[in-house]
Design an enzyme around this catalytic site. Sequence first.
Site, PDB file in Angstrom:
ATOM      1  N   GLU A 405     -33.506   4.834  61.744  1.00 50.53           N
ATOM      2  CA  GLU A 405     -33.040   6.002  62.256  1.00 50.53           C
ATOM      3  C   GLU A 405     -32.447   5.981  63.768  1.00 50.53           C
ATOM      4  O   GLU A 405     -32.815   6.571  64.570  1.00 50.53           O
ATOM      5  CB  GLU A 405     -34.125   6.904  62.328  1.00 50.53           C
ATOM      6  CG  GLU A 405     -34.868   7.188  60.895  1.00 50.53           C
ATOM      7  CD  GLU A 405     -33.925   7.812  59.887  1.00 50.53           C
ATOM      8  OE1 GLU A 405     -32.891   8.348  60.286  1.00 50.53           O
ATOM      9  OE2 GLU A 405     -34.575   8.121  58.762  1.00 50.53           O
ATOM     10  N   GLY A 406     -31.912   4.599  63.990  1.00 45.78           N
ATOM     11  CA  GLY A 406     -31.188   4.238  65.192  1.00 45.78           C
ATOM     12  C   GLY A 406     -32.639   3.640  65.961  1.00 45.78           C
ATOM     13  O   GLY A 406     -33.539   4.028  66.002  1.00 45.78           O
TER      14      GLY A 406
END
Length: 596
Positions: A405-406
């Site tokens: 998610e980053g």
Amino acid sequence: MSSLTAIKGGEFLIRPVVPSEVFIPEDFTEEQKMIGQTCLDFIKTEVHPILDEIDYATDTSVMVGLLDKAGELGLLGTSVPEEYGGFGMDFNTSMLVAEACGAGHSFAVALSAHTGIGTLPIVYYGTEAQKQMYLPKLATGEWKAAYCLTEPDSGSDANAAKTKARLNEAGTHYIVNGQKMWITNGGFADLFIVFAKIAEDKKLTAFLVEKTFPGITMNAEEHKMGIKGSSTRQVFFTDCEVPVENLLFEREGGFKIAVNILNIGRIKLAAAVLGGAKQVVDQAVNYARDRKQFGQSIHAFGAIQAKMASMIVKIYASESASYRAGQNIDESILSLKAAGMADAEAKLKGVEQFAIECAILKVHASEVLDYVVDEGVQIFGGMGFSAEAPMERAYRDSRINRIFEGTNEINRLLAIGTVLKRAMKGEIELMPAAMAVGKEILGVPDFSTSVPDGIFGREYQVIANLKKAILMVAGAALQKFTTAIENEQEILMGVSDMMIEVYIAESTLARVDKLITRDGQDKHQVAYECALVYLHEAVEKIHYSGKEVIMGFAKGDELTVLLMGLKRFTKIAPKNLIESRRMIAQAAIVKNGYIF
């Protein structure tokens, strides 16, 4: 509708918290608790007994079977509207489901990929026909979903993707060519959400691609450090024909989809890793009770108790902040809908408003889990290093969460970068607050000894001063670098760390304040100690980060003044933290696991 709806993302930096308006896990209804318990029971009875089978399966049938069972229970349709076969749960309830399933190791990853990034783009951006076509199948688990964004040369820089799409001469299909990698659920997905650039477009477009469409091939399963049971494949598209009606949202709207869905994924990941962390505490406390050394259980030793207490404090704090933000999102959505906005758009805008908090929580919770599993290994000692004991799997599976998610570095930069951008636009009244703090540090300090009202009056004053420290440091750095500050990543990450700590600490105080106001301090003494331990640790971290940032850009008189201001704003009354941690650990020993 409470006044909480007026709060904007990032405004916690300039607005005091109102404990009575903050949602806490203890506020969940009996129905919501039953939903959470159903998920916990599923993980305990269906997943935990076959963890080795899941991790070392030679094909995807085991995972597919579990997802089918989860679909029968309704666990795949939590965020799908009822009219498409789901349950349409509110945001915080879906967070609770994510937490309850979070101890499922590889299964939790497959579940999250399917219900989150694999399904939500259609929920929020699909046409009515697309929703009717796909959502009922995804909600029941008849079809499984995957999300194809990452490429060999585009990770954090998603818009650098090279996968291309062109319209055929007949105008009926897009022809997609390219390569995607690290695709979770890739080995068994029936539907892929694929991002590509049409012709010479600068931004991505999203497509709904069924596995039966011609031109899709895959590499073998990736061999990974952890989450070994999740299917992870490279997916190749060679002249893959996608009907024009399967373009999702709008041309060049793919990057917007990716960003908004990632916001949801970040805060849901925070909830999920908390579920995993609580399980590790349960296992560690149990082992410490049974393991005997020098004639007694090792949980009797102060060194072990300190570890258990620190694990619990960090989890409790991260949990407090997660559901606070979840309710902020829920109320923002309701407010937008009340103003006439359509349901799907309101949900997206509600989450987008709290993108700062989503990034903060993703970073904090994933790093809490890493801390907890590391200490879990240590409590297990030599057995912690054995593949026969549960810590080995927990340790390996944890590490991916700081990349999912980053990366945490990207999320740190995103959190502070979004704050500064909103401040520049006047969306957050940060600049006037920073200027006021600047005048204050040059004025006469207030040495008043009066204690503010309330059980946490003194502590809320500490929080207010910590916010001043952030405003002072961020304001001075912005004045120094102006728009070039975006190139000063070390400075930005340091300020971001300060911001993370104040948000988590304040959330924890608010939770305990609300509990004590409701039930009295005697019933929540351990929670009270958790809040104070975390606040003391946060003060130290904020002082350290602030000092490093200041010394990174200031010189001479400015350096002296800023360091003096930092010292003034990071003071807290002494407390015997050893005694507090012993009390917390004793409660865990009595409970034989995580306390709350």
